[in-house]
Design a protein around this motif. Structure first.
Motif, PDB file in Angstrom:
ATOM      1  N   LYS A 181      54.734 -17.827   4.388  1.00 56.89           N
ATOM      2  CA  LYS A 181      54.144 -18.874   2.854  1.00 56.89           C
ATOM      3  C   LYS A 181      54.342 -17.975   2.034  1.00 56.89           C
ATOM      4  O   LYS A 181      54.108 -16.559   1.789  1.00 56.89           O
ATOM      5  N   ARG A 182      54.489 -18.851   0.895  1.00 57.55           N
ATOM      6  CA  ARG A 182      54.278 -18.356  -0.624  1.00 57.55           C
ATOM      7  C   ARG A 182      53.377 -17.972  -1.276  1.00 57.55           C
ATOM      8  O   ARG A 182      51.583 -18.022  -1.039  1.00 57.55           O
ATOM      9  N   ARG A 183      53.408 -16.533  -1.715  1.00 61.80           N
ATOM     10  CA  ARG A 183      52.534 -15.627  -1.943  1.00 61.80           C
ATOM     11  C   ARG A 183      52.102 -15.366  -2.917  1.00 61.80           C
ATOM     12  O   ARG A 183      52.321 -15.946  -4.498  1.00 61.80           O
ATOM     13  N   PHE A 184      50.524 -15.600  -3.266  1.00 59.55           N
ATOM     14  CA  PHE A 184      49.897 -16.209  -4.929  1.00 59.55           C
ATOM     15  C   PHE A 184      49.902 -14.850  -5.673  1.00 59.55           C
ATOM     16  O   PHE A 184      49.758 -13.701  -4.986  1.00 59.55           O
ATOM     17  N   THR A 185      49.748 -14.965  -7.115  1.00 55.40           N
ATOM     18  CA  THR A 185      50.145 -13.951  -7.858  1.00 55.40           C
ATOM     19  C   THR A 185      48.953 -13.283  -7.805  1.00 55.40           C
ATOM     20  O   THR A 185      48.810 -12.118  -8.483  1.00 55.40           O
ATOM     21  N   THR A 186      47.773 -13.875  -7.596  1.00 56.94           N
ATOM     22  CA  THR A 186      46.550 -13.424  -7.659  1.00 56.94           C
ATOM     23  C   THR A 186      46.026 -14.176  -7.060  1.00 56.94           C
ATOM     24  O   THR A 186      46.123 -15.310  -6.411  1.00 56.94           O
ATOM     25  N   ASN A 187      44.185 -13.108  -6.817  1.00 56.37           N
ATOM     26  CA  ASN A 187      43.264 -14.582  -6.138  1.00 56.37           C
ATOM     27  C   ASN A 187      41.691 -13.858  -6.660  1.00 56.37           C
ATOM     28  O   ASN A 187      41.426 -12.908  -7.613  1.00 56.37           O
ATOM     29  N   GLU A 188      40.280 -14.555  -6.584  1.00 54.53           N
ATOM     30  CA  GLU A 188      39.819 -14.308  -7.067  1.00 54.53           C
ATOM     31  C   GLU A 188      39.380 -12.979  -7.271  1.00 54.53           C
ATOM     32  O   GLU A 188      38.232 -12.392  -8.126  1.00 54.53           O
ATOM     33  N   ALA A 189      39.447 -12.396  -6.042  1.00 52.03           N
ATOM     34  CA  ALA A 189      38.567 -11.122  -5.661  1.00 52.03           C
ATOM     35  C   ALA A 189      39.183 -10.070  -6.627  1.00 52.03           C
ATOM     36  O   ALA A 189      38.847  -9.413  -7.195  1.00 52.03           O
ATOM     37  N   GLU A 190      40.520 -10.686  -6.873  1.00 51.20           N
ATOM     38  CA  GLU A 190      41.670  -9.825  -7.468  1.00 51.20           C
ATOM     39  C   GLU A 190      41.079  -9.687  -9.028  1.00 51.20           C
ATOM     40  O   GLU A 190      40.954  -9.115  -9.714  1.00 51.20           O
ATOM     41  N   ILE A 191      41.149 -10.817  -9.261  1.00 53.36           N
ATOM     42  CA  ILE A 191      40.365 -11.443 -10.580  1.00 53.36           C
ATOM     43  C   ILE A 191      39.231 -10.239 -11.131  1.00 53.36           C
ATOM     44  O   ILE A 191      38.973  -9.605 -12.224  1.00 53.36           O
ATOM     45  N   GLN A 192      37.911 -10.828 -10.094  1.00 53.09           N
ATOM     46  CA  GLN A 192      36.468 -10.492 -10.391  1.00 53.09           C
ATOM     47  C   GLN A 192      36.927  -8.731 -10.560  1.00 53.09           C
ATOM     48  O   GLN A 192      36.328  -7.861 -11.080  1.00 53.09           O
ATOM     49  N   LEU A 193      38.280  -8.289  -9.533  1.00 51.50           N
ATOM     50  CA  LEU A 193      37.645  -6.486  -9.624  1.00 51.50           C
ATOM     51  C   LEU A 193      39.001  -5.376 -10.586  1.00 51.50           C
ATOM     52  O   LEU A 193      37.796  -4.885 -11.071  1.00 51.50           O
ATOM     53  N   LEU A 194      39.264  -6.149 -11.319  1.00 49.09           N
ATOM     54  CA  LEU A 194      40.376  -6.428 -12.238  1.00 49.09           C
ATOM     55  C   LEU A 194      38.982  -5.876 -13.652  1.00 49.09           C
ATOM     56  O   LEU A 194      38.874  -5.359 -14.880  1.00 49.09           O
ATOM     57  N   ALA A 195      37.899  -7.440 -13.663  1.00 57.37           N
ATOM     58  CA  ALA A 195      36.895  -7.628 -14.742  1.00 57.37           C
ATOM     59  C   ALA A 195      36.190  -6.161 -14.100  1.00 57.37           C
ATOM     60  O   ALA A 195      35.322  -5.816 -15.080  1.00 57.37           O
ATOM     61  N   LYS A 196      35.789  -5.548 -13.301  1.00 63.52           N
ATOM     62  CA  LYS A 196      34.981  -4.647 -12.855  1.00 63.52           C
ATOM     63  C   LYS A 196      35.999  -3.347 -13.553  1.00 63.52           C
ATOM     64  O   LYS A 196      34.968  -2.490 -14.244  1.00 63.52           O
ATOM     65  N   ILE A 197      37.493  -3.363 -13.506  1.00 69.87           N
ATOM     66  CA  ILE A 197      37.752  -2.122 -13.546  1.00 69.87           C
ATOM     67  C   ILE A 197      37.437  -1.942 -15.459  1.00 69.87           C
ATOM     68  O   ILE A 197      37.506  -0.762 -15.975  1.00 69.87           O
ATOM     69  N   GLY A 198      38.117  -3.141 -15.554  1.00 71.49           N
ATOM     70  CA  GLY A 198      38.431  -3.308 -17.004  1.00 71.49           C
ATOM     71  C   GLY A 198      37.066  -2.750 -17.962  1.00 71.49           C
ATOM     72  O   GLY A 198      37.060  -1.927 -18.678  1.00 71.49           O
ATOM     73  N   ARG A 199      35.988  -2.990 -17.422  1.00 67.49           N
ATOM     74  CA  ARG A 199      34.702  -2.903 -17.958  1.00 67.49           C
ATOM     75  C   ARG A 199      34.366  -1.505 -17.834  1.00 67.49           C
ATOM     76  O   ARG A 199      33.724  -0.938 -18.235  1.00 67.49           O
ATOM     77  N   GLN A 200      34.496  -0.731 -16.950  1.00 61.67           N
ATOM     78  CA  GLN A 200      34.407   0.381 -16.907  1.00 61.67           C
ATOM     79  C   GLN A 200      35.237   1.954 -17.044  1.00 61.67           C
ATOM     80  O   GLN A 200      34.832   2.952 -18.087  1.00 61.67           O
ATOM     81  N   GLU A 201      36.733   0.800 -18.105  1.00 61.00           N
ATOM     82  CA  GLU A 201      37.258   1.830 -18.105  1.00 61.00           C
ATOM     83  C   GLU A 201      37.313   1.720 -19.934  1.00 61.00           C
ATOM     84  O   GLU A 201      38.252   1.969 -20.780  1.00 61.00           O
ATOM     85  N   GLY A 202      35.953   1.136 -20.276  1.00 59.08           N
ATOM     86  CA  GLY A 202      35.828   0.633 -21.504  1.00 59.08           C
ATOM     87  C   GLY A 202      36.833  -0.658 -22.561  1.00 59.08           C
ATOM     88  O   GLY A 202      37.207  -0.873 -23.345  1.00 59.08           O
ATOM     89  N   ILE A 203      37.954  -1.564 -21.243  1.00 64.46           N
ATOM     90  CA  ILE A 203      39.300  -2.674 -22.071  1.00 64.46           C
ATOM     91  C   ILE A 203      38.189  -3.040 -22.216  1.00 64.46           C
ATOM     92  O   ILE A 203      38.750  -4.364 -23.285  1.00 64.46           O
ATOM     93  N   ILE A 204      37.321  -3.686 -21.379  1.00 55.90           N
ATOM     94  CA  ILE A 204      36.507  -4.992 -22.254  1.00 55.90           C
ATOM     95  C   ILE A 204      35.072  -4.763 -22.083  1.00 55.90           C
ATOM     96  O   ILE A 204      35.477  -3.940 -21.432  1.00 55.90           O
ATOM     97  N   GLU A 205      34.154  -5.521 -22.764  1.00 58.99           N
ATOM     98  CA  GLU A 205      33.084  -4.768 -22.787  1.00 58.99           C
ATOM     99  C   GLU A 205      31.945  -6.073 -21.763  1.00 58.99           C
ATOM    100  O   GLU A 205      32.604  -6.637 -21.248  1.00 58.99           O
TER     101      GLU A 205
END
Length: 348
Positions: free
Chosen positions: A152-176
């Motif tokens: 089965k073809r693997r998707f590039t990403t998913n909702e959970a990963e995007i939400q986690l990246l947003a959370k990490i980005g906020r913690q690291e100060g990359i996004i507001e």
């Protein structure tokens, strides 16, 4: 001796390059590669084509790596026998194995992972060229391994990963913080239905369509809503929606005997199970601001507005005329008060 050292250096260098490049190519996230390819640089485009069909480039690198490790080691062993003799061959083989493990595998792969992006871009075009040159051998390997790699073809990403990246980005100060919160709220839209956001039936501001503007004057003036549901004999007989501004304009112009029903506009009916993201598209496509929500029996359960949907993204929207901020909470309190009043009668 010089010839032996030269061959050892070539084996170590070749093994190190193959290991480091392989790790770098696999370490750059596909989303990052797609972003780099937007620059239209040849190296970035080549890297994207490699990542989109990674099995062929990896097969090329693995073949080269094994050539250096196996054929190179055999050549080194032969030269070592001629130079050092059989007595020292075992010791030399142990030292060579240690050097290949450290300087041909561990160290290059560590560097390849740490500096994945620049190494991958630098190696993309050469790897692409080598893949073309070795295409017959690569195709043969691909044919042998195909039954084991289908899936089965693997998707590039998913909702959970995007939400986690947003959370990490906020913690690291990359996004507001507000940007991260907005991203989290966007994903709530398709997890909610109209029943979760609607103003319940008991809070619906409605007006009878057979009333004249004079008869409806004070309820219209007292209403804090810009749109009012127009009904017939009961709340389940919804005729449409009327704009408060048009009612006020009619009063100002002296049209006091005009029926409310003549100013009524059609209103959309939606089931209470409709997803909020779909409802938002309908609001925007049909340029509407309010819809009547029906339950599974076709009974009016409440109303939902464009503002209710947007509040999922922005938080509660309150203006200076709002006397009740959360109509759903107000409805629950009102329902509880009615139950409390009925309980003594029920007890009797």
């Amino acid at each position: 001796m010089f010839e032996l050292l030269t061959v050892v250096a070539i084996v170590l260098l070749g093994s190190a390059l193959c290991s480091g490049i392989e790790t770098a190519l696999l370490s750059v996230p596909l989303i990052k590669v797609q972003q780099l390819a937007q620059s239209r640089k040849l190296a970035a485009i080549a890297l994207l084509t490699i990542r989109e069909k990674i099995n062929r480039p990896i097969a090329t690198i693995v073949v080269l790596n094994n050539i250096f490790n196996i054929v190179g080691s055999m050549t080194v062993g032969h030269l070592a026998t001629l130079v050092l003799g059989d007595a020292w061959l075992g010791v030399f083989s142990g030292v060579l194995t240690f050097l290949i493990i450290v300087f041909g595998e561990i160290l290059p792969k560590t560097i390849g992972e740490r500096y994945a992006e620049p190494i991958a871009l630098l190696a993309a075009l050469p790897v692409k060229g080598l893949t073309v040159l070795m295409l017959p051998l690569v195709l043969a390997i691909e044919w042998v391994t195909a039954p084991f790699t289908r899936g089965k073809r693997r998707f590039t990403t998913n909702e959970a990963e995007i939400q986690l990246l947003a959370k990490i980005g906020r913690q690291e100060g990359i996004i507001e913080e507000d940007e991260a919160e907005m991203i989290q709220r966007v994903f709530r839209l398709n997890d909610m239905i109209a029943a979760d956001l609607m103003s319940p039936r008991v809070t619906i501001t409605h007006i009878r369509g057979d009333l004249t503007l004079a008869e409806a004057k004070w309820p219209v003036i007292a209403s804090q809503h810009s749109r009012m549901i127009v009904i017939g004999d009961s709340l389940d007989d919804v005729l449409g929606v009327v704009l408060k501004s048009e009612l006020m304009a009619g009063l100002v112009e002296g049209q006091v005997n005009r029926k409310i029903s003549t100013l009524t506009r059609p209103v959309r009916f939606v089931p209470e199970t409709v997803r909020v993201d779909k409802l938002l598209k309908e609001f925007l496509n049909f340029r509407e601001h309010i819809a009547v929500v029906l339950d599974e029996y076709g009974v009016v359960a409440g109303v939902i507005t464009l503002e209710d949907v947007l509040e999922v993204l922005t938080g509660e929207i309150v203006d200076e005329t709002d006397r009740i901020i959360d109509l759903q909470e107000a409805a629950r309190r009102r329902h509880q008060r009615l139950l409390n009043l009925l309980e003594p009668g029920i007890a009797r």
